[in-house]
Design a protein around this motif. Structure first.
Motif, short mmCIF file in Angstrom:
data_model
loop_
_atom_site.label_atom_id
_atom_site.label_comp_id
_atom_site.label_asym_id
_atom_site.label_seq_id
_atom_site.Cartn_x
_atom_site.Cartn_y
_atom_site.Cartn_z
N UNK A 1 15.90 39.23 41.41
CA UNK A 1 16.10 40.53 42.05
C UNK A 1 17.08 40.54 43.23
N UNK A 2 17.89 39.48 43.33
CA UNK A 2 18.80 39.47 44.47
C UNK A 2 20.15 40.09 44.12
N UNK A 3 20.78 40.62 45.11
CA UNK A 3 22.11 41.21 44.87
C UNK A 3 23.01 40.98 46.06
N UNK A 4 24.25 40.61 45.75
CA UNK A 4 25.23 40.52 46.85
C UNK A 4 25.73 41.94 47.09
N UNK A 5 25.31 42.49 48.20
CA UNK A 5 25.59 43.91 48.43
C UNK A 5 27.03 44.18 48.84
N UNK A 6 27.44 43.43 49.85
CA UNK A 6 28.78 43.74 50.38
C UNK A 6 29.37 42.52 51.02
N UNK A 7 30.59 42.63 51.33
CA UNK A 7 31.27 41.53 52.00
C UNK A 7 32.31 40.90 51.11
N UNK A 8 32.96 39.86 51.65
CA UNK A 8 33.96 39.15 50.88
C UNK A 8 33.71 37.67 51.00
N UNK A 9 33.94 36.96 49.95
CA UNK A 9 33.90 35.50 50.02
C UNK A 9 35.27 35.04 49.55
N UNK A 10 36.09 34.66 50.52
CA UNK A 10 37.45 34.27 50.16
C UNK A 10 37.55 32.77 50.05
N UNK A 11 37.80 32.30 48.88
CA UNK A 11 37.99 30.87 48.67
C UNK A 11 39.45 30.66 48.30
N UNK A 12 40.14 29.89 49.11
CA UNK A 12 41.58 29.72 48.92
C UNK A 12 42.26 31.05 48.77
N UNK A 13 41.81 32.01 49.55
CA UNK A 13 42.45 33.30 49.56
C UNK A 13 41.96 34.27 48.50
N UNK A 14 41.23 33.82 47.52
CA UNK A 14 40.76 34.71 46.46
C UNK A 14 39.31 35.08 46.68
N UNK A 15 39.01 36.37 46.46
CA UNK A 15 37.64 36.81 46.67
C UNK A 15 36.79 36.44 45.46
N UNK A 16 35.86 35.56 45.71
CA UNK A 16 34.98 35.12 44.61
C UNK A 16 34.22 36.30 44.02
N UNK A 17 33.88 37.27 44.87
CA UNK A 17 33.07 38.38 44.38
C UNK A 17 33.83 39.28 43.42
N UNK A 18 35.13 39.14 43.38
CA UNK A 18 35.91 39.96 42.46
C UNK A 18 36.25 39.23 41.17
N UNK A 19 35.95 37.96 41.15
CA UNK A 19 36.36 37.20 39.98
C UNK A 19 35.50 37.50 38.76
N UNK A 20 36.04 37.18 37.58
CA UNK A 20 35.23 37.30 36.37
C UNK A 20 34.27 36.12 36.31
N UNK A 21 33.31 36.25 35.45
CA UNK A 21 32.29 35.20 35.30
C UNK A 21 32.97 33.88 34.92
N UNK A 22 33.94 34.01 34.05
CA UNK A 22 34.60 32.80 33.57
C UNK A 22 35.32 32.10 34.71
N UNK A 23 35.99 32.91 35.56
CA UNK A 23 36.74 32.32 36.67
C UNK A 23 35.77 31.63 37.62
N UNK A 24 34.65 32.28 37.89
CA UNK A 24 33.69 31.67 38.81
C UNK A 24 33.19 30.36 38.24
N UNK A 25 32.93 30.36 36.92
CA UNK A 25 32.42 29.14 36.32
C UNK A 25 33.41 28.01 36.43
N UNK A 26 34.70 28.37 36.42
CA UNK A 26 35.66 27.28 36.51
C UNK A 26 35.72 26.73 37.93
N UNK A 27 35.22 27.49 38.88
CA UNK A 27 35.13 26.99 40.25
C UNK A 27 33.94 26.07 40.42
N UNK A 28 32.83 26.47 39.80
CA UNK A 28 31.58 25.75 40.00
C UNK A 28 31.68 24.34 39.49
N UNK A 29 31.24 23.41 40.27
CA UNK A 29 31.24 22.02 39.85
C UNK A 29 32.63 21.41 39.86
N UNK A 30 33.62 22.24 40.01
CA UNK A 30 35.00 21.80 39.91
C UNK A 30 35.69 21.83 41.26
#
Lengths: 360, 662, 318
Positions: A60-89
């Protein structure tokens, strides 16, 4: 540009009991290779922060607002696939309880190789070789045989080393450590922390170290952020935090660290407990437990103030605290004194005299 | 228990109530262990012993639980009795083995219940009266209530045994049975409710089909029975069997038959089940054959005659008997077949008994001590399907193979001795003068030399011993539990001789000499519903033994045809004549009038049965009565459903005997 | 102890279990009224009780129970399971002949049960509390509640008679491995496997739902693995353990279900043979089939235990 920049992150959980604001308007940054500590009691929202970074927050959790900029890119705007390529990598995570973080039915080596095969495209052989190397690097003897062992065949400390190996396998830029040593005993704790520090330096990996233990933070962090009830209450470089804490909560935390040679019967704790995040107290969340609380504290919620400029803190502020004192709204001020004493000599230390054991 | 609660509230015999409650309690416990089945044991026990008999009379009807139709039948009768207000009925059912153990016990007659059971009668009219009423059948099948009427015993016996006239003249025999039916109608020891039908359902490809009273022979008969000018053929053109006749006969084809059980054995003396007998019937033949009315025709025998008779009793063999030991179970200690056991000796009670074995029987015959002598002249040149020629020796060896087999009891209760007269002539001797001798004495199947010598049960395609006979088909393939396949016998003897050359044949000259259907495929399908589905789905062409409801569906359909014929199966109830007030025949006659025969046939069997207005079905009328119409006119009124007449009779009994009526 | 020794111990335990089973079955068969001779004779007025006694003696069916049992046991120990009174056939031959069909049906039942249950369970767990989950659970409940024979008859009615997709009768002229024969086996397999499938699916769903909450799942996701891999590689294997237990227990259900299914679908396996044997009180055949079934169930449980060791490295017998 900072490696990681969090701006006004708010995360809420919609539970049956009510809405829990686990993280409230949080902002901070981590530079490349930096070791950043996040400190607070249980339930302060520290782990949630880390999970949000990887977008692993589930209902039931939700990221309501804000930005998470990793190397300049907002993680919250990325597609699922893009996020997955970040995780563990590029961003990896180490968990508190290594035993449960490892899948009991697969070998340790396999679990390390997995990420490499997936992200880096290694073949089975290549991944295996690299895993064995990693196991060696994290200090597991007989790495080659241990590759095919199962998690339950490792001791607690060894398991955590394996988890570290797993996290570092793809050479991430940021390593999130969520209470990595809480489940270990003190002697192992030091080893693990040293290992993290060593590897982070070697691989030039930034570290976000989440813990409730100030001693751990003092050991390896460069900068620290203290959280309370989902909000940041103090941010400072580590030395300044210890020698010159600006927030009453930070002070309280420090005085409650157990000291070797302490002859008192009971640990000194901050009276009271962390409030229920569903029903936060009005005004300053800390006021019910703060020895310096005044009327103003019950009505006005203090913003995070940059100590030097006395304005609201920004992401770049290196020294900030959230207390009405710094907006001059307190009448009596904060009345405490901090002295750092060398445990061996008993003489007082100054911030410039760091090195050796630092006991507060 | 279907306990009726319509209990008169006027006077409740308190003692009876308590006794009943106590008895019910004890019976509930006892019933669980000794009666299996449903409910308690002796619920409505007649009169409870020394208690006063009063009306409404408590009476319990019993039957076996596994036969749904029979249970419903009994419940209908109980209901009918209940409605008169003179009876308080209850119905009890038992698991089959428990039930048969219970009712066949001689003690059962004293219990005072009305049992219901079913039997399968044959062409022998005696099968509709002997088993039920002869005093010697009390304690075994099937005189359940202890009927012991010496005069009746005599009448039944003399309608079959002891007289050459009876043996040779069906009308004389019929007249003798008419006496029996009259006495039975008067004494009314039992009520036969209905006669079953033997039904077969076939699709429209099967033409010329006709049903036969006995399942064992249904298909053999339908395929080719020259004595009734019966032959079946396959026609896949889409023509309806109703529109074709013998002139449209087509040869060839494969008939797919659905049979309801596995063929357990291809060894005739060692098999007792219907399906095995049926499967054997395509391959093996006997000296004679029987048509749909029970008339016997010479078959492998070209002709036969009753050469000689001696009206003797079995004690006459006394002088030739030997003495052997008998243990306490009545098992007689001899390896030889026991042909006659001295009537005055009891193997259970005595340690020694006198018996006649085949060796002594031969001696007796040599001295002209025998009951009947039938002589059979065989056709010459008859070959088994493997080319072996049939001779008198085969006949003798075949009958001897039945010794000490599973069918030995039925065979050697009439056969005395068999001997070869010359290469193609055989004499079979009967123990006494027996009207059924003509049918029974040659009632065995004929084997090749090798098979006759084989061990019991050895003739078995599963053990690489293929059955070989003289019959119109040979066994091609057999897979246990799955199917059996037959092919026409190219070497069939009747094709060589020609049907029209048979002495008794009076049909058209172009009547086929053998079955025209080329192949038979028997599919083994034990479940009724599955068999019906297979027929509907065109996976089999014909089958028997479907339930009444299914029969209706097939009958109404244009694509299927139901062939039915009155068969020998019947159900009957018997009255506990040793227990008051059932000893008064008026009461028994009354209840007989309450048996709703029409309702039973239409409600329970959906019309697929025949009401038993007389005691014999169609197939037994040949020898069972001198004039059936006259018999029916006379007997039917006693069997009509007539509650008023019943009430009259019951009132008479009540008044004459002074029973209280509540 | 090592896995090998473990298996050995379990196989040896079969002997006392089977002994107990044999004693109980033998006693029960003999305590029920009736014996094969009664069935053979039926209600035949021509056969006197003396005749009956003679026939019984010939087949060795007289004598006290324990004597008959000892005779049976001593024969079994040398491999002779006796004969069927009705047809004189050798019991072991009958059992062996019916084995292929029985095993084929059992395998189909299992394949269907697992083939439906596992994917459905996974689907339900992944979509927990959503519409798909609710539908699966409803289907599972129906599967458990519907009686075998009704389902079988319905399938024949709809699939064979109405739709004509399947034959009513098995193509018995063809060998078991022939595609048409295998096609036929689908319906009886479905019938037998349904109840088992339903149970397994529920357990699968619960087990997986539980596992999905565990930390290693978060850790796996944190490694960036695709969700499919997380579920099918990491979660599934942990969930299978509870499923394996249940699956082994359900073997007994499949065996007993086969009795009804074989009659309805006219499948000549041991189930149908067993019903006939009971009807006719054929002691030898009943004993042989019961023992065979006992062995099958014991072995199924043994395989389950071995599978634990394979699936879960924490359970290793050393």
């Amino acid at each position: 540009m900072a490696l990681l920049e969090i701006k006004d992150l708010t995360v809420r959980f919609y539970t049956q009991e009510g809405v829990v604001t686990a993280v409230d308007n949080l902002s901070y940054q981590i530079k490349r290779g930096e070791k950043f500590g996040v400190v607070g009691e249980s339930g302060a929202g520290k782990s949630v922060t880390a999970l949000s970074l990887m977008r692993l927050i589930d209902s039931p959790g939700r990221i309501e607002s804000g930005e998470i900029l990793f190397k300049g890119q907002n993680i919250l705007d990325m597609t699922e696939k893009e996020v997955r390529s970040l995780r563990g990598n590029e961003i990896s995570m180490i968990f508190q309880d290594a035993q449960t973080a490892l899948n009991p039915v697969y070998t340790v080596g396999e679990q390390i190789s997995e990420a490499m095969r997936h992200h880096l495209g290694y073949s089975n052989e290549e991944a295996r070789e690299r895993s064995i190397q990693l196991l060696d690097q994290v200090g597991i003897p007989e790495a080659e045989t241990r590759y095919s062992d199962y998690p339950h065949e490792f001791s607690g400390g060894m398991q955590q080393r394996a988890v570290i190996a797993m996290a570092l396998s793809c050479d991430p830029d940021l390593l999130l450590c969520d209470e990595p040593t809480t489940a270990l005993d003190v002697t192992i704790e030091t080893q693990i922390l040293d290992l993290i520090e060593e590897l982070a330096d070697e691989f030039d990996t930034a570290v976000q170290l989440i813990t409730h233990d100030l001693g751990v933070v003092a050991d390896i962090c460069d900068r620290v952020m203290v959280m309370y009830a989902g909000k940041p209450v103090e941010k400072a470089p580590v030395e300044e935090l210890y020698y010159d804490p600006k927030h009453p909560y930070t002070v309280g935390l420090m005085s409650s660290i157990p000291r070797v040679g302490d002859t008192r019967d009971r640990l000194q704790t901050i009276p009271g407990t962390m409030p229920d995040l569903v029903e936060l107290p009005p005004g300053c969340s800390f006021h019910p437990r703060c020895p310096f609380a005044e009327d103003a504290c019950t009505t006005t919620e203090p913003a995070l103030i940059d100590i030097e400029s006395s304005d609201e803190a920004t992401v770049d502020s290196s020294r900030a605290a959230a207390c009405l004192e710094y907006t001059d709204q307190l009448q009596n001020g904060l009345d405490y004194e901090v002295r750092v004493v060398d445990e061996n000599t008993g003489s007082e230390m100054n911030p410039t005299q760091t090195g050796g054991s630092q006991n507060v | 228990m279907s306990q009726d609660t319509k209990r008169s509230s006027k006077v409740l015999n308190r003692r009876r109530l308590l006794q009943g409650a106590g008895a019910a309690g004890v019976a509930a416990l006892a019933g669980c262990s000794s009666n299996g089945g449903n409910g308690n044991g002796n619920g409505g026990n007649g009169n409870g012993g020394t208690d006063q008999i009063q009306f409404p009379l408590e009476i319990q009807l019993e039957t076996n639980a596994d036969n749904d139709d029979r249970v419903q039948l009994v419940e209908l009768i109980a209901e009918s009795m209940e409605q008169t207000g003179y009876f308080e009925t209850s119905v009890e059912t038992y698991e089959w083995n428990t039930y048969s153990g219970r009712v066949l016990d001689t003690e059962y007659a004293d219990e005072g219940h009305i049992p219901c059971i079913g039997l399968s009668g044959t062409f022998n009219p005696g099968s509709f009266c002997d088993a039920l009423h002869h005093s010697s059948n009390h304690g075994q099948c099937c005189n359940l209530v202890g009927v012991s009427n010496a005069e009746l015993d005599d009448m039944i016996d003399s309608a079959r045994f002891g007289s050459t006239e009876i043996a040779e003249d069906p009308e004389a025999r019929g007249a003798a049975y008419d006496e029996v039916w009259r006495m039975l109608a008067d004494e009314r020891y039992s009520s036969i409710t209905h006669f079953g039908l033997n039904t077969a359902v076939a699709n429209m490809n099967v033409h010329g089909f006709a049903s036969y009273p006995f399942d064992e022979t249904v298909y053999s008969y339908a395929l080719h029975a020259p004595f009734d000018e019966q032959v079946a053929w396959l026609d896949e053109s889409g023509a309806s069997p109703n529109d074709t006749d013998l002139s449209d006969l087509q040869e060839g084809g494969t008939l797919r038959v659905g049979v309801g059980a596995n063929i357990d054995s291809f060894d005739p003396p060692y098999s007792t089940d219907t399906t095995s007998t049926m499967a054997q019937g395509f391959i093996f033949e006997g000296l004679t054959a029987t048509d749909a009315e029970g008339i016997v025709y010479p078959w492998l025998a070209e002709s036969y005659e009753l050469v000689d008779t001696n009206d003797i009793e079995r004690v006459a063999y006394e002088d030739y008997m030997i003495t052997v030991d008998a243990d306490e179970d009545g098992v007689i200690d001899t390896e030889e077949q026991v042909i006659v056991q001295h009537p005055e000796d009891d193997p259970v009670a005595d340690d020694e008994v006198r018996v006649l074995t085949p060796e002594e029987a031969a001696d007796a015959v040599a001295d002209d001590v025998f009951g009947m002598q039938y002589r059979y002249e065989l056709h010459e040149g008859v070959e088994f399907s493997n080319g072996e020629e049939l001779t008198a020796e085969h006949v003798v060896n075949s009958l001897r193979r039945y010794e000490n087999s599973d069918l030995s009891a039925q065979t050697f209760d009439s056969v005395l001795h068999i001997e070869e007269v010359d290469e193609y002539t055989v004499d079979i001797f009967g123990q006494v003068v027996d009207a059924e001798g003509e049918r029974e004495l040659p009632g065995f199947l004929i084997f090749t030399e090798e098979q006759a010598q084989a061990e019991g049960g050895e003739i078995d395609p599963r053990q690489e011993f293929t059955p070989i006979g003289t019959g119109p088909y040979v066994l091609d393939d057999f897979s246990d539990e799955q199917f059996a396949e037959y092919e026409r016998n190219d070497n069939y003897w009747l094709e060589d001789i020609g049907v029209e050359n048979l002495e008794w044949f009076d049909g058209p000259s172009d009547f086929p000499n053998a079955p025209v259907i080329e192949r038979l495929e028997l599919e083994i399908i034990p479940d009724n519903a599955t068999r019906s589905a297979a027929l509907q789905n065109d996976e089999i062409d014909v089958t028997t033994g479907l339930t009444s409801a299914t029969l209706d569906d097939f009958d109404e359909s244009d694509d299927f045809f139901v062939y039915s014929v009155e068969a020998g199966g019947y159900d009957y109830i018997q009255y506990p004549l040793d227990v008051e007030p059932w000893d008064d025949k008026r009461l028994r006659q009354a209840v007989n009038h309450l048996v709703p025969r029409e309702a039973i046939v239409s409600n329970i069997f959906a019309g697929w049965a025949s009401e038993a207005w007389t005691d014999i079905p169609e197939l037994a009328r040949g020898a069972g009565t001198a004039d059936f119409d006259a018999l029916e006119d006379e007997i039917r009124p006693t069997n009509e459903f007539d509650p008023e007449r019943a009430a009259e009779l019951i009132e008479e009994v009540i008044e004459d005997r002074g029973y209280p009526m509540n | 102890m090592s896995l090998r020794r473990f298996i050995l111990k379990r196989l040896l335990a079969i002997i006392p279990i089977l002994f107990g089973v044999s004693v109980i079955t033998f006693a029960m068969v003999h305590l029920t009224p009736g014996d094969p001779i009664d069935q053979m004779i039926g209600l035949n007025p021509d056969i006197t009780p003396a005749d009956e006694a003679q026939i019984r003696a010939r087949y060795g069916l007289d004598g006290p129970i324990y004597e008959q049992y000892l005779t049976w046991m001593s024969n079994v120990l040398v491999g002779d399971f006796g004969e069927v009174v009705y047809s004189g056939r050798d019991v072991s031959t009958i059992v062996i002949e019916r084995l292929p069909e029985t095993i084929a049906l059992g395998i189909f039942g299992w394949v269907f049960a697992l083939g439906i249950a596992i994917p459905t369970g996974i689907y339900a767990a992944v979509n927990k509390d959503k519409f798909g989950d609710t539908v699966s659970r409803f289907v599972a409940l129906s599967g458990i509640s519907i009686p075998n024979f009704w389902l079988g008859l319905m399938l024949i009615l709809v699939m064979a008679l109405w739709l004509g997709l399947w034959p009513v009768l098995a193509p018995s002229r063809l060998p078991l491995y022939h595609p048409e024969m295998l096609w036929f086996l689908i319906l009886p397999g479905v019938t037998i496997g349904t109840a088992a499938a339903a149970s397994i699916m529920r357990v699968m769903r619960t087990a997986m739902a539980e596992e999905m909450n565990k930390e290693y799942v978060t850790a796996a996701r944190a490694k960036g693995l695709p969700e499919r891999k997380v579920v099918l590689k990491h979660v599934l294997r942990n969930s299978l353990i509870s499923v394996v237990t249940l699956a082994a227990t359900l073997t007994a259900g499949i065996v007993s279900g086969s009795i009804v299914v074989e009659v309805v679908f006219n499948w000549p396996g041991l189930g149908r043979e067993f019903i006939n044997a009971i009807d006719r009180r054929e002691v030898n055949l009943i004993m042989a089939i019961t023992l065979f079934t006992g062995v099958a169930i014991i072995i199924a449980n043994l395989i389950a235990d071995i599978l634990y060791a394979v699936l879960d490295p924490r359970i290793r017998y050393d």
